[in-house]
Design an enzyme around this catalytic site. Sequence first.
Site, short mmCIF file in Angstrom:
data_model
loop_
_atom_site.label_atom_id
_atom_site.label_comp_id
_atom_site.label_asym_id
_atom_site.label_seq_id
_atom_site.Cartn_x
_atom_site.Cartn_y
_atom_site.Cartn_z
N GLU A 197 -1.26 -8.88 4.86
CA GLU A 197 -1.07 -9.03 6.31
C GLU A 197 -2.39 -9.03 7.07
O GLU A 197 -2.43 -9.37 8.25
CB GLU A 197 -0.14 -7.92 6.84
CG GLU A 197 -0.76 -6.53 6.99
CD GLU A 197 -0.79 -5.72 5.70
OE1 GLU A 197 -0.63 -6.30 4.61
OE2 GLU A 197 -1.00 -4.48 5.79
N HIS A 257 -3.56 -5.73 0.98
CA HIS A 257 -2.97 -5.97 2.30
C HIS A 257 -2.99 -7.45 2.69
O HIS A 257 -3.88 -7.88 3.42
CB HIS A 257 -3.76 -5.18 3.35
CG HIS A 257 -3.54 -3.71 3.29
ND1 HIS A 257 -2.48 -3.10 3.91
CD2 HIS A 257 -4.24 -2.72 2.69
CE1 HIS A 257 -2.53 -1.79 3.69
NE2 HIS A 257 -3.58 -1.54 2.94
N CYS A 276 0.84 -1.20 0.00
CA CYS A 276 0.00 0.00 0.00
C CYS A 276 0.88 1.26 0.00
O CYS A 276 1.56 1.51 -0.98
CB CYS A 276 -0.98 -0.04 1.16
SG CYS A 276 -2.41 1.03 0.92
#
Lengths: 80, 224
Positions: free
Chosen positions: B198, B196, B86
């Site tokens: 994660e 994302h 990002c």
Amino acid sequence: MIKARVIVTLKNGVLDPQGKAIEGALGGLGFDGVGSVRQGKVFDVELSSTDAANAEAEIKAMCDKLLANTVIENYSVTLI
Amino acid sequence: MKSAVVLLPGLNRDRDMIAALTKISGKAPVTVWQTDTDIPDVDLIVIPGGFSYGDYLRCGAIAARMPVLKAVAEKAAKGVQVIGVCNGFQILVEAGLLPGALMRNTSLKFVCREVKLQVTNANTAFTRGYTQNQIIRCPVAHHDGNYFADTDTLSRLEGEGQVVFRYAEGTNPNGSLNDIAGIVSKDGNVLGMMPHPENLIEAAHGGSDGRALFESALGLKTAA
């Protein structure tokens, strides 16, 4: 003291969604003759230098290193 | 495998990234601050997402000029793996570690939703835990994820297999050219991606499709 004005604009062919939105809004306000709008940025920079040639070279270096992203943007420098 | 997370003012996904790396590798990553000129010996450096320097000037522009990015570039040149997610991707692009630029979403809206990604190159250090063309779920949250590169750069990226993730099934959230969601450097050791991973690594997240990316990068998974 030397003052410079830097104008940063998007290169031709790079899509400008913000310019498009502004173009649409102008149309909505009744401005019928708007062909297109491209949004850019203006930086006014004051330099302590008194040497115009030096100042211009320095501002150009600033544009290449930070003020403009030359992948997508052009810039022009005017001493004012 | 040891990892490091780069911290800059205005990032806000650093804790998520640290938690993901800790859970997956079993070891907390070291953290490095923007003014650090030296990064400890690690196998993986991650720049997380957020709004470094308030997105002033251009997203990632000011962060990319901080001393720590010079250190990241030196490590990358030595072959250390680097991931930017990002804002981290925007920073890598601004720092010249990846080609192209990330522009305002064509919708002009901040998008926060789940998308589908196609793994278009499963033969990288970051994607070897997936199968070629596998479709995975992944969340996105950004305002400037619209990938742009000139025609020559774009055809080079496509020709060299540097596009590793593409928005799939009509889920392109930002108008990105060729549905590009993530690219790797020419040498393959620097990955930038807008989604994302994660935030999708365990059951509590509602899925774990992002986990294989970190397992691949950390050497915990070498094949799907």
